[in-house]
Every structure is written in C-alpha cells, then in structure tokens.
Design an enzyme around this catalytic site. Sequence first.
Site: not given
Length: 209
Positions: A89, A177-179
């Site tokens: 993301m 911001g990540s996953r």
Amino acid sequence: MKIAAEGYPLILITLGLSLVGLVLGWWFIGVVAAGLAGFFVLFFRDPERHPPEGKGLVVAPADGRVVSVVKTERAPLLVGPKVRVSIFMSPLDVHINRMPVTATIEEIRHMPGKFLAAYKDQAVEQNEQNAMRIADEDGRKLGVVQVAGFLARRIVCKARKGDTYNKGDRFGLIMFGSRTDLYLPPDTEIDIAEGQKVKGGETVIGRFV
C-alpha cells in the site's frame, strides 16, 4: 466520503494550524497545513466496498499493488505449506484492511521489529507486524498479516480473538505506507498476478477448490 476515525485528530490539527496561519498572515504555514489536511483526508478515506458473491471466493485484504505471490513453508501462527500474496500500500492507497473471507479469529499476535520498506522481501520476517490466524466457515486456516513499512509507525487491529467477520468487513488499518500479507492453503486457485492493482474487499485474490 467516510473517513476512518484515526484520521480525525490529524485532520483537525492541521486544519486548525492552517486557520491560525491564515488569520495571522503566515501564508506559507497556512497553505502547507491546508495541504497536509487534504493529504490526511485522502489517506484516511474509507470508501464502501461490495464483496462479490460466490462460495469459496477470497478477496483482497487491502488496496494496493501485488508485489509477490509465492509458495512458503513459513507463515506466522500457521503450519504447513501456504501461498503468500503480498499487497503493498503506497501512501496514496486506501489503508483500510478488510477480511478476505467470512471467518472467525482464532489467534492474534503482535511482533515488534524494524521498519524496512514494506515492498522488500526482508520485511516479511524483520518488520513490525500484527498476525492473525483465521478459520473460514469450512474450517480452512488462513493468515492475515499487517506489516509496518518505512513510514508506518502504527498498526491498528480492531479484531479480537473469537470475533467473527463477514467477507469484506473492516478490521483495521496501517498508517502511512505499508503492506498486508495473505496466507492461503496451497491448493487455492490464484486469480491475480504480481504487479496487479487490487481493491480491498472487492478484488478476487483466489478461490478454494
């Protein structure tokens, strides 16, 4: 547009700072703060999603780009081989996490760690993360792991052990911001490919055979 509750403090603070700056004639501060408020509105947007109907369908747990689809023997809170689908993301994507199937939460574990760029392979084992083992209506075991990224410093998981969610329901978010990694049984038919953009709660990731 609906905004995630976690975003309101940041939006209100930056709007207030913008107003003060404009009233006092500090135009640069006022404009920058207004821009930040707009960014926070964009980041914390929480659109309605409509999961596809059909038995055995698995939907994306997050918006973003599929950075890897791999077979693995290692999965948090799970045993045996799995297929891991990793969704990155960016700061411009919707950051709400959604349940991939109708399921009950069996176990949750938060693991501290680093804050490497979330799209890197090392992030799987080294980054701070929140892992869930879930069981669908037919008893299949799946894993959903929220992974913090370079900018992310807060993982929000509202799910609790024993809770039951419908497919597509919101259960948390990751900030800035990540996953999100999804671990599926090895015989799952995968319907997406690396590099593909997906929408949480709507895009079909795969289907159980």
